[in-house]
Scaffold this active site. Structure first.
Site: not given
Length: 311
Positions: A209, A211, A242, A251
């Site tokens: 994951h 960003h 976040c 993202n």
């Protein structure tokens, strides 16, 4: 996804959870449902639909149960929900989610800011969640947030990350995600950590994951892919961030990632033209431009007529 080869890049779409959670404008439930159904039709095998968190903490996702109730369940698509605590797990089970995603930071400071408790306390709560879902028709994933660095504490040692991965596995989770929560990772760091985690988890159970906070998102994907990873989170249009991490912009962008993969000859099973169309509609939903590049510039194969020759 079974029809795809072992070199396929698998994308989990997270825009309606990680993307919408930070938006100041509430995206209407019907619009969320419409988008999720369209994403499933574009070929996604995994969509993180929403989060069963406190509506006071994340009001943008207060309609999680209604969204799950309204979507068309496409065969072959896994519909995921983020769950922070046992109460959230109860709500997720009632909504008949396919997978529960548990998230704890490896960073003490970030976990206290994000979850209001220490990482150890989060993991203890996850043990209760795992007990509550045992025997239910739901899979589980454990996300290690700030795996590549914390905005408060800085670098997180690889051994500390691996210890958290092992704690998740000891709980019996089906998969693990390494999250670059604030976009602090670099490609060589990614390659080193993925090489250490893959023997514990395997490519079919490991998700990355990233960003794009500092512009290295796709470079980090390529480093992870070359190290053997095959599953990646991404958000349509590059939405996200976040709410508890300073400077954590969006993202990696789904359509940019898919375009890169297709240009390199890496299959994804996704309809890029459909994704671009959906991304171009996002400003209407969120009220502002989005960071994705391919939806603005077009695919590399979208050629233009030659300019008229100057007289």
């Amino acid at each position: 996804m079974s029809a795809l080869s072992s070199d396929a890049l698998i994308v989990q779409e997270v825009a309606t959870r990680d993307g919408f959670q930070i938006e100041p404008v509430f995206v209407e439930t019907a619009e969320k449902i419409r988008l999720i159904d369209a994403l499933a039709e574009a070929g996604f095998s995994r969509i993180e639909v929403s989060s069963f968190v406190s509506p006071k903490a994340v009001p943008a996702l207060a309609d999680a149960a209604a969204v799950f109730a309204g979507i068309r369940r496409r065969p072959g698509t896994v519909y995921v929900a983020l769950v922070p605590n046992p109460k959230g797990a109860e709500r997720a089970l009632a909504a008949k989610v396919d997978e529960i995603n548990l998230v704890a930071s490896v960073s003490e400071t970030h976990n206290r800011a994000n979850m209001g408790m220490s990482p150890a306390d989060s993991i203890a709560g996850f043990a209760r969640i795992m007990d509550s879902v045992r025997g239910a028709p739901v899979s589980t994933n454990g996300t290690v947030a700030t795996a590549f660095g914390c905005p408060f504490e800085g670098d997180q040692p690889a051994d500390k990350v691996l210890a958290q991965v092992e704690r998740y596995l000891s709980l019996g989770v089906d998969g693990v995600t390494l999250a670059d929560t604030t976009g602090m990772a670099n490609p060589r760091q990614v390659a080193r950590l993925v090489a250490r985690v893959l023997p514990l988890v395997g490519p079919e159970r490991l998700t990355l994951h990233f960003h794009n906070t500092r512009g290295l998102g796709l470079a980090n994907v390529l480093a992870a892919y070359d190290a053997g990873a095959r599953r990646f989170d991404a958000a349509l249009g590059g939405l996200g961030g976040c709410p508890f991490a300073p400077g954590a912009t969006g993202n990696i962008c789904t359509e940019d990632l898919v375009s890169m993969a297709h240009e390199m000859g890496v299959p994804t099973g996704l309809d890029l033209a459909a994704l671009i169309g959906l991304s171009r509609d996002l400003p209407r939903l969120v009220g502002h431009d989005v960071p994705g590049q391919v939806a603005k510039a077009g695919r590399p194969c979208d050629l233009h007529p030659a300019p008229a020759r100057a007289a």
